[in-house]
Write a protein that holds these residues in place. Structure first.
Motif, PDB file in Angstrom:
ATOM      1  N   PHE A  67      52.745  22.283  36.866  1.00  0.00           N
ATOM      2  CA  PHE A  67      53.601  21.584  37.825  1.00  0.00           C
ATOM      3  C   PHE A  67      52.822  21.273  39.116  1.00  0.00           C
ATOM      4  O   PHE A  67      53.149  20.348  39.821  1.00  0.00           O
ATOM      5  CB  PHE A  67      54.828  22.420  38.155  1.00  0.00           C
ATOM      6  N   TYR A  68      51.866  22.099  39.466  1.00  0.00           N
ATOM      7  CA  TYR A  68      50.863  21.910  40.517  1.00  0.00           C
ATOM      8  C   TYR A  68      51.369  22.085  41.948  1.00  0.00           C
ATOM      9  O   TYR A  68      50.713  22.733  42.750  1.00  0.00           O
ATOM     10  CB  TYR A  68      50.198  20.531  40.391  1.00  0.00           C
ATOM     11  N   ASN A  69      52.495  21.501  42.320  1.00  0.00           N
ATOM     12  CA  ASN A  69      52.871  21.507  43.734  1.00  0.00           C
ATOM     13  C   ASN A  69      54.021  22.447  44.084  1.00  0.00           C
ATOM     14  O   ASN A  69      54.619  22.332  45.161  1.00  0.00           O
ATOM     15  CB  ASN A  69      53.185  20.086  44.224  1.00  0.00           C
ATOM     16  N   TYR A  70      54.304  23.399  43.205  1.00  0.00           N
ATOM     17  CA  TYR A  70      55.299  24.429  43.491  1.00  0.00           C
ATOM     18  C   TYR A  70      54.598  25.714  43.926  1.00  0.00           C
ATOM     19  O   TYR A  70      53.540  26.054  43.397  1.00  0.00           O
ATOM     20  CB  TYR A  70      56.156  24.728  42.262  1.00  0.00           C
ATOM     21  N   LYS A  71      55.211  26.435  44.855  1.00  0.00           N
ATOM     22  CA  LYS A  71      54.654  27.719  45.269  1.00  0.00           C
ATOM     23  C   LYS A  71      54.819  28.719  44.131  1.00  0.00           C
ATOM     24  O   LYS A  71      55.911  28.863  43.565  1.00  0.00           O
ATOM     25  CB  LYS A  71      55.367  28.214  46.530  1.00  0.00           C
ATOM     26  N   HIS A  72      53.736  29.424  43.813  1.00  0.00           N
ATOM     27  CA  HIS A  72      53.767  30.307  42.648  1.00  0.00           C
ATOM     28  C   HIS A  72      54.834  31.386  42.789  1.00  0.00           C
ATOM     29  O   HIS A  72      55.483  31.756  41.802  1.00  0.00           O
ATOM     30  CB  HIS A  72      52.401  30.953  42.438  1.00  0.00           C
ATOM     31  N   GLU A  73      55.019  31.899  43.985  1.00  0.00           N
ATOM     32  CA  GLU A  73      56.014  32.962  44.171  1.00  0.00           C
ATOM     33  C   GLU A  73      57.418  32.497  43.807  1.00  0.00           C
ATOM     34  O   GLU A  73      58.231  33.275  43.280  1.00  0.00           O
ATOM     35  CB  GLU A  73      55.978  33.457  45.622  1.00  0.00           C
ATOM     36  N   LEU A  74      57.721  31.233  44.065  1.00  0.00           N
ATOM     37  CA  LEU A  74      59.027  30.705  43.673  1.00  0.00           C
ATOM     38  C   LEU A  74      59.124  30.626  42.149  1.00  0.00           C
ATOM     39  O   LEU A  74      60.133  31.030  41.556  1.00  0.00           O
ATOM     40  CB  LEU A  74      59.238  29.311  44.279  1.00  0.00           C
ATOM     41  N   VAL A  75      58.094  30.110  41.520  1.00  0.00           N
ATOM     42  CA  VAL A  75      58.097  30.009  40.060  1.00  0.00           C
ATOM     43  C   VAL A  75      58.289  31.385  39.429  1.00  0.00           C
ATOM     44  O   VAL A  75      59.102  31.556  38.502  1.00  0.00           O
ATOM     45  CB  VAL A  75      56.784  29.373  39.561  1.00  0.00           C
ATOM     46  N   ALA A  76      57.568  32.378  39.955  1.00  0.00           N
ATOM     47  CA  ALA A  76      57.594  33.719  39.367  1.00  0.00           C
ATOM     48  C   ALA A  76      58.958  34.410  39.513  1.00  0.00           C
ATOM     49  O   ALA A  76      59.248  35.352  38.769  1.00  0.00           O
ATOM     50  CB  ALA A  76      56.515  34.594  40.010  1.00  0.00           C
ATOM     51  N   LEU A 179      42.386  18.722  46.834  1.00  0.00           N
ATOM     52  CA  LEU A 179      43.713  18.898  47.420  1.00  0.00           C
ATOM     53  C   LEU A 179      44.495  19.920  46.603  1.00  0.00           C
ATOM     54  O   LEU A 179      44.684  19.743  45.395  1.00  0.00           O
ATOM     55  CB  LEU A 179      44.484  17.576  47.433  1.00  0.00           C
ATOM     56  N   ASP A 180      44.948  20.989  47.267  1.00  0.00           N
ATOM     57  CA  ASP A 180      45.804  21.930  46.561  1.00  0.00           C
ATOM     58  C   ASP A 180      47.205  21.335  46.454  1.00  0.00           C
ATOM     59  O   ASP A 180      47.473  20.222  46.925  1.00  0.00           O
ATOM     60  CB  ASP A 180      45.803  23.305  47.236  1.00  0.00           C
ATOM     61  N   GLY A 181      48.120  22.077  45.821  1.00  0.00           N
ATOM     62  CA  GLY A 181      49.435  21.522  45.557  1.00  0.00           C
ATOM     63  C   GLY A 181      50.179  21.060  46.792  1.00  0.00           C
ATOM     64  O   GLY A 181      50.725  19.955  46.826  1.00  0.00           O
ATOM     65  N   LEU A 182      50.208  21.882  47.825  1.00  0.00           N
ATOM     66  CA  LEU A 182      50.940  21.506  49.033  1.00  0.00           C
ATOM     67  C   LEU A 182      50.214  20.419  49.811  1.00  0.00           C
ATOM     68  O   LEU A 182      50.849  19.510  50.349  1.00  0.00           O
ATOM     69  CB  LEU A 182      51.170  22.732  49.915  1.00  0.00           C
TER      70      LEU A 182
END
Length: 289
Positions: A67-76, A179-182
């Motif tokens: 998904f690339y542009n989501y914060k991992h902590e939210l996904v987890a 470029l990172d996700g954000l």
């Protein structure tokens, strides 16, 4: 198959129009109802489950990566726990029901049953014949799913394949651009065409502090100015990113040919316009504030 030359941005425009209808289901009440019936009631959990279900019961790392542009902590917080509530197979079936219902509501019964929509489905499916699986996990996973029999669902399915095919290639380009996700989201929003920050915070898990830190990193690279606008270098980088994404995504549209792409774009723009006019998206979704 035809090898007629395409106008440079024709493929991008076509995919944009296809994606405009595809994306409506993420905001549809039908999707919330169908996933809610399975016990998936959190909107973020539903979003992660619906888009990643084709990959199987994957973990948070796979979802964050693809998904690339989501914060991992939210996904987890939601993955892989969501698979304990509903299986990927049940989620995919619920998604299909939601898409069917939302397309009928947004487009109307006459359009769903029209020859134009059946024509668009044939054209879009033909374009998918030239898609490539290599390095494209979300596209490849969805390509393993069966083609729906009903034309409006086949059109949506083909649009999904073309969207994810372009999207997977786009992520490779963003990574190569450093470029990172954000940062990718911030620069896209700065073009005036990306998601407004309030929606980034609400849907992607990032905070204002995260956003501000990304802005500062981009300023240090000379991509944003003091006002948060793209600099000349930032404009050039975004243009290069889109051009390289176009290059990686040309094959399906070259396979369809210039006339086919023009006709598919015309049809897709009409369907998307009807859906938007019917209130498919929040009015404040796109913008800088």
């Amino acid at each position: 198959m035809t090898t007629a030359a395409l106008e440079p941005r024709a493929a991008r425009r076509c995919c944009t129009m296809l994606n405009s209808l595809h994306a409506t289901h993420y905001f549809s009440p039908e999707l919330s109802e169908e996933l809610g019936a399975l016990g998936v009631t959190h909107r973020r959990a539903a979003n992660f489950a619906v888009r990643s279900a084709a990959l199987g019961p994957v973990g948070a790392g796979t979802v964050t990566a693809t998904f690339y542009n989501y914060k991992h902590e939210l996904v987890a917080r939601h993955v892989p726990a969501v698979w304990e509530i509903a299986s990927p197979q049940d989620v995919l079936a619920a998604r299909a029901r939601a898409v069917d219902a939302s397309m009928r509501r947004l487009l109307g019964a006459d359009t769903v049953a029209s020859g134009e929509l059946a024509e668009a489905a044939r054209l879009a499916l033909r374009a998918t014949e030239a898609c490539s699986r290599s390095g494209r996990p979300l596209y490849s996973a969805h390509a393993d799913l069966p083609v729906p029999e009903e034309p409006h669902l086949a059109y949506w399915y083909a649009g999904t394949l073309l969207r994810e095919h372009r999207g997977d290639g786009h992520l490779a380009v963003l990574l190569a651009a450093g470029l990172d996700g954000l940062e990718a989201v911030v620069t896209h929003t700065a073009t005036g065409k990306g998601m407004a920050p309030k929606w980034v915070f609400a849907t992607r898990g990032w905070s204002q502090d995260d956003w501000d830190a990304a802005v500062e990193r981009l300023r240090e690279r000379g991509l944003l100015d003091a006002a948060g606008e793209l600099t000349g270098a930032g404009v050039a980088l975004r243009a290069e990113i889109e051009a390289e994404t176009d290059r990686l995504d040309r094959a399906p549209y070259e396979h369809l040919g210039a006339d086919g792409v023009a006709r598919l774009t015309e049809l897709a723009a009409g369907f998307a316009g009807t859906a938007v006019a019917a209130g498919a998206f929040p009015a404040d979704l796109i913008g800088r504030s």
